[in-house]
Design an enzyme around this catalytic site. Structure first.
Site, PDB file in Angstrom:
ATOM      1  N   SER A 171     -23.433  42.499 -32.123  1.00  0.00           N
ATOM      2  CA  SER A 171     -23.489  41.092 -31.678  1.00  0.00           C
ATOM      3  C   SER A 171     -23.761  40.229 -32.900  1.00  0.00           C
ATOM      4  O   SER A 171     -24.157  40.739 -33.947  1.00  0.00           O
ATOM      5  CB  SER A 171     -24.629  40.899 -30.676  1.00  0.00           C
ATOM      6  OG  SER A 171     -25.874  40.815 -31.350  1.00  0.00           O
ATOM      7  N   ASP A 172     -23.555  38.932 -32.792  1.00  0.00           N
ATOM      8  CA  ASP A 172     -24.076  38.049 -33.829  1.00  0.00           C
ATOM      9  C   ASP A 172     -25.572  37.842 -33.540  1.00  0.00           C
ATOM     10  O   ASP A 172     -26.102  38.316 -32.523  1.00  0.00           O
ATOM     11  CB  ASP A 172     -23.292  36.731 -33.884  1.00  0.00           C
ATOM     12  CG  ASP A 172     -23.436  36.061 -35.251  1.00  0.00           C
ATOM     13  OD1 ASP A 172     -24.356  36.421 -36.014  1.00  0.00           O
ATOM     14  OD2 ASP A 172     -22.625  35.170 -35.566  1.00  0.00           O
ATOM     15  N   TYR A 173     -26.223  37.141 -34.426  1.00  0.00           N
ATOM     16  CA  TYR A 173     -27.673  36.942 -34.407  1.00  0.00           C
ATOM     17  C   TYR A 173     -28.132  36.329 -33.075  1.00  0.00           C
ATOM     18  O   TYR A 173     -27.844  35.172 -32.802  1.00  0.00           O
ATOM     19  CB  TYR A 173     -28.005  36.013 -35.567  1.00  0.00           C
ATOM     20  CG  TYR A 173     -29.430  35.839 -35.974  1.00  0.00           C
ATOM     21  CD1 TYR A 173     -29.943  36.503 -37.083  1.00  0.00           C
ATOM     22  CD2 TYR A 173     -30.258  34.954 -35.295  1.00  0.00           C
ATOM     23  CE1 TYR A 173     -31.248  36.307 -37.497  1.00  0.00           C
ATOM     24  CE2 TYR A 173     -31.562  34.757 -35.695  1.00  0.00           C
ATOM     25  CZ  TYR A 173     -32.056  35.433 -36.797  1.00  0.00           C
ATOM     26  OH  TYR A 173     -33.338  35.221 -37.222  1.00  0.00           O
TER      27      TYR A 173
END
Ligand code: BGC
Length: 758
Positions: free
Chosen positions: A303-305
């Protein structure tokens, strides 16, 4: 705190999803793809893992070392301290950390895990190594201006050599998002607006980061990000809504990812944005149906942050538990920074909302990835304090940084051949970017050091230039007496070098701009200097395509220098004094005004195109602006004068399985040696779906001595003329195709045509 309640709705959806997934042919396919590279011991290991240990292997956190540089680049994390993080790692709560500083940190964490954790699964260390590690290269959009993908392979190789030498196994790069709207600040991190350039640079960077042996201690795993269409944010506002057709996804936004995967990229990152109502982090179609079942991507999806947690703010998940379930069931294998997988996967599995097979599949991908980068053979293979030091900022790396920065410079204008300058010329270097180490290396670097960067004044002086420096104004505001001092310096000089543009914090993540002009205080300075009558050479500092105001346009010469990296000052001096002829070409169009954005050269004609000549009513044009770009994609002048002639096509018809060879003669009639970038564009006149007015299909960089002629040669296959048809699949249709060999997307160039026959 995340809500642990299971709503009836989420339970039902969860059960339906889980059983549909378990029974689906997609799962069988995916598992087959998964098994390809998985060493046997991985499955044995999985069989011995508790669900908590599995959740831990799917949980990546920002490093807490030294306050964590990740927190400077991202919203503040949940604030664990380093000792706590080491204890968490040893307890199996983490798969690894990112953006921590160097081998010392990695050594401490890895030692703890190898000594004290139950299963001794090595940690993986990740980082945003976007355009260099210690030696910083031009920002990626600048490097793309070189139109030399092989250069990006070489710079990424050095980045990997330095970063892997510092304990980093995995970079969150390359960013391969196409950027058709220059208001979007992350334009800086990619290869610009064009699909071909995007594909070539994506693959080139992957090859550079990963090298030929991913387990080597000078190679690191790449991550093509952000999947997908993150650059298509409405109004150029970072993180904002994306609503694009499947055809545009397949034709514009996906190809750089496919090129990265074809080059062996081992991981991808789900983008923050939604596409047509479904955030990528929860998008099963994107992350599983397309990525796994159609493309057979065998790697890892991160996932992104806090991307999974943001499903709540998007309004598609009620709470953290539902967010975690949506993300893992969509196809996100590893959760970055939210800790939601650690918190919720055990419960979700226990409650039957997430099948254990899906968790195992994700864990298998993570462990296979760790095996691929050599961590099971030697968890310390990239961790060595002496090596870290010995690889940092080597002369050969700095030399490459200078070459890359030189090649990234684009000359937009050179009226009266004011450039190159004679070294005897008295130079007034004016503007907020003339001196000082800040704003040289550019944003999105975690480990670069401003203080080892060469600023403009130093570069010019070391080249032997006679330079007087006056600031004139700040980036956003006037300074008392600044313009008067600048004008006085200009009057006492032969030429003004005016260093203006954006500071590095104005582009990058979350740095959208509603006005992409040069800030007003700097425009006022430009106006006063142009009014002195002295020749003014603008040296633009920028991370995106800009809309240059009239006083900036009025300068005699304009060089786009981007954020040029560690060797910036030397590189700019090389071009200004003519040691090197500028050879960069714009990878993003410079519009007349922000209001034209999103602007990209490969737009459609519309049903009412404005013909050449006087404006006609009821045609597609602005009342107040031309509808083309001020400086288009592909534009860039040299110190020579290159004439294109003698276009030849080997055939005028392409049948099944055939190709066409196109040649043109390029002659340098100027007095300087140059590198010209000949560009080949096509336009399909009539097809089942409308086609762009021009599409770049190939380009060639050709060195030409004064007076020299050479032939540009391109090969175009029938498959190169394919496009995404009405059924959202590639098609080649019979018809007439216009072709140009030209110096930019707006250059008339040499025109020919051919026909595709059945
Ligand atoms: C960015 C990613 C980056 C991540 C970790 C996010 O905010 O969108 O590109 O890799 O942070 O730093």
């Amino acid at each position: 705190m995340p809500d642990r309640r299971i709503t009836r709705r989420s339970a039902l959806i969860g059960m339906a999803l889980s059983s549909a997934w378990a029974a689906s042919p997609a799962r069988a396919l995916t598992s087959a793809a998964d098994k390809r590279d998985v060493p046997g011991f991985v499955n044995d290991l999985i069989a011995r893992m508790t669900i908590e240990e599995k959740a831990g292997q799917l949980t990546l956190m920002a490093s807490a070392w030294g306050g964590s540089s990740a927190t400077a680049l991202n919203p503040p994390g949940k604030g664990s301290n380093f000792d706590q993080q080491v204890a968490d790692a040893a307890a199996g709560k983490l798969t690894g950390v990112f953006n921590g500083n160097g081998a010392a940190m990695a050594q401490r964490m890895q030692s703890a895990v190898m000594a004290h954790s139950r299963l001794k699964i090595p940690l993986i260390f990740a980082a945003d190594v976007i355009h260099g590690h210690r030696t910083i290269f031009p920002v990626p959009v600048g490097e793309a201006a070189s139109f030399e993908p092989e250069l990006a392979t070489r710079t990424a190789r050095v980045a990997a050599f330095e970063a892997a030498g510092s304990g980093i196994d995995w970079t969150f790069a390359p960013m391969v998002d196409i950027a058709r709207d220059q208001r979007w600040g992350r334009s800086m991190e990619g290869a610009g607006e064009d699909v071909l350039l995007g594909r070539l640079f994506a693959a080139a960077r992957v090859r550079g980061f990963q090298g030929t042996d991913l387990a080597a201690n000078d190679a690191m795993l790449a991550c093509a990000k952000h999947f997908a269409a993150y650059g298509a944010a409405e109004a150029g506002l970072d993180y904002s809504t994306v609503d694009v057709s499947e055809r545009t996804l397949r034709e514009v936004y996906f190809p750089p990812f496919q090129a990265a995967f074809d080059a062996g990229c081992g991981t991808t990152m789900a983008s923050f944005n939604e596409i047509s109502g479904v955030p990528s982090t929860a998008n099963h179609w994107l992350l599983t149906d397309l990525l796994r079942d159609e493309w057979h991507f065998p790697g890892l999806v991160v996932s992104d942050y806090t991307g999974d947690e943001e499903l709540i703010a998007h309004g598609v998940a009620a709470d953290g538990r539902e967010a975690a379930r949506l993300a893992i069931m969509a196809g996100v294998d590893m959760s970055m920074q939210s800790n939601l997988y650690w918190l919720h996967l055990p419960g979700l599995v226990k409650d039957g909302l997430v099948p254990i097979e899906r968790v195992d599949q994700a864990v298998r991908r993570v462990l296979a990835t760790k095996a691929m980068v050599g961590l099971f053979d030697d968890p310390f293979r990239r961790i060595d304090l002496a090596r870290e030091k010995s690889r940092s900022l080597l002369p050969a790396s700095r030399k490459l940084a200078r070459e890359a920065a030189t090649k990234s410079i684009v000359m937009l204008k050179n009226a009266g051949a004011v450039l190159p300058l004679d070294k005897a010329a008295r130079v007034a270097l004016i503007g907020p970017f003339g001196t000082g180490p800040q704003d040289v290396i550019g944003g999105w670097n975690v480990y670069g050091d401003d203080h080892v960067a060469v600023d403009l004044a130093t570069g010019l002086r070391e080249a032997g230039g006679a330079v007087t420096v006056v600031r004139g104004c700040d980036v956003h505001s006037a300074i008392p007496g600044g313009i008067d001092q600048a004008v006085a310096a200009a009057k006492g000089a032969d030429v003004v070098l005016l260093a203006i543009g954006e500071s590095q914090d104005m582009s990058g993540e979350a740095q959208s701009r509603a006005d992409i002009g040069v800030p007003a205080a700097q425009v006022a300075l430009a106006e006063a200097l142009v009014a002195t009558g002295k020749p003014v050479v603008v040296l633009l500092r920028n991370g995106r395509g800009l809309a240059l105001q009239a006083p900036v346009q009025a300068a005699a010469a304009i060089l786009v220098t981007w954020f040029p990296g560690t060797e910036g000052g030397h590189a700019i001096a090389d071009v200004v004094y003519g040691a090197v002829s500028p050879s960069g070409r714009l990878p993003v169009s410079f519009p007349y005004a922000t209001g034209q954005e999103p602007y990209h050269y490969d737009h459609k004609a519309t049903g009412r195109p404005q013909p050449d000549g006087p404006l006609q009513p009821y045609k597609a044009h602005y009342r107040d602006l031309p509808d083309a770009a001020l400086y288009p994609f592909g534009h860039g002048l040299t110190y020579g004068d290159v004439v294109y002639s003698d276009l030849r096509l080997s055939t005028t018809q392409i049948g099944a399985g055939e190709a066409i060879t196109i040649t043109a003669t390029l002659t340098n009639s100027g007095r300087h040696a140059v590198e010209e970038v000949a560009q080949m564009y096509i336009h399909t006149r009539s097809a089942s779906v409308s086609r762009p007015v021009r599409e770049l299909k190939a380009f060639q960089k050709i060195a030409l001595a004064p007076g020299q002629s050479a032939q540009a040669q391109f090969r175009l296959t029938r498959a190169d003329c394919a496009f995404i048809g009405q059924a959202n699949r590639p098609v080649v249709e019979p018809g007439t195709i216009d072709l140009w060999v030209a110096a930019s997307a707006q250059d008339a160039g040499l025109h020919g045509q051919f026909t595709i026959i059945t």
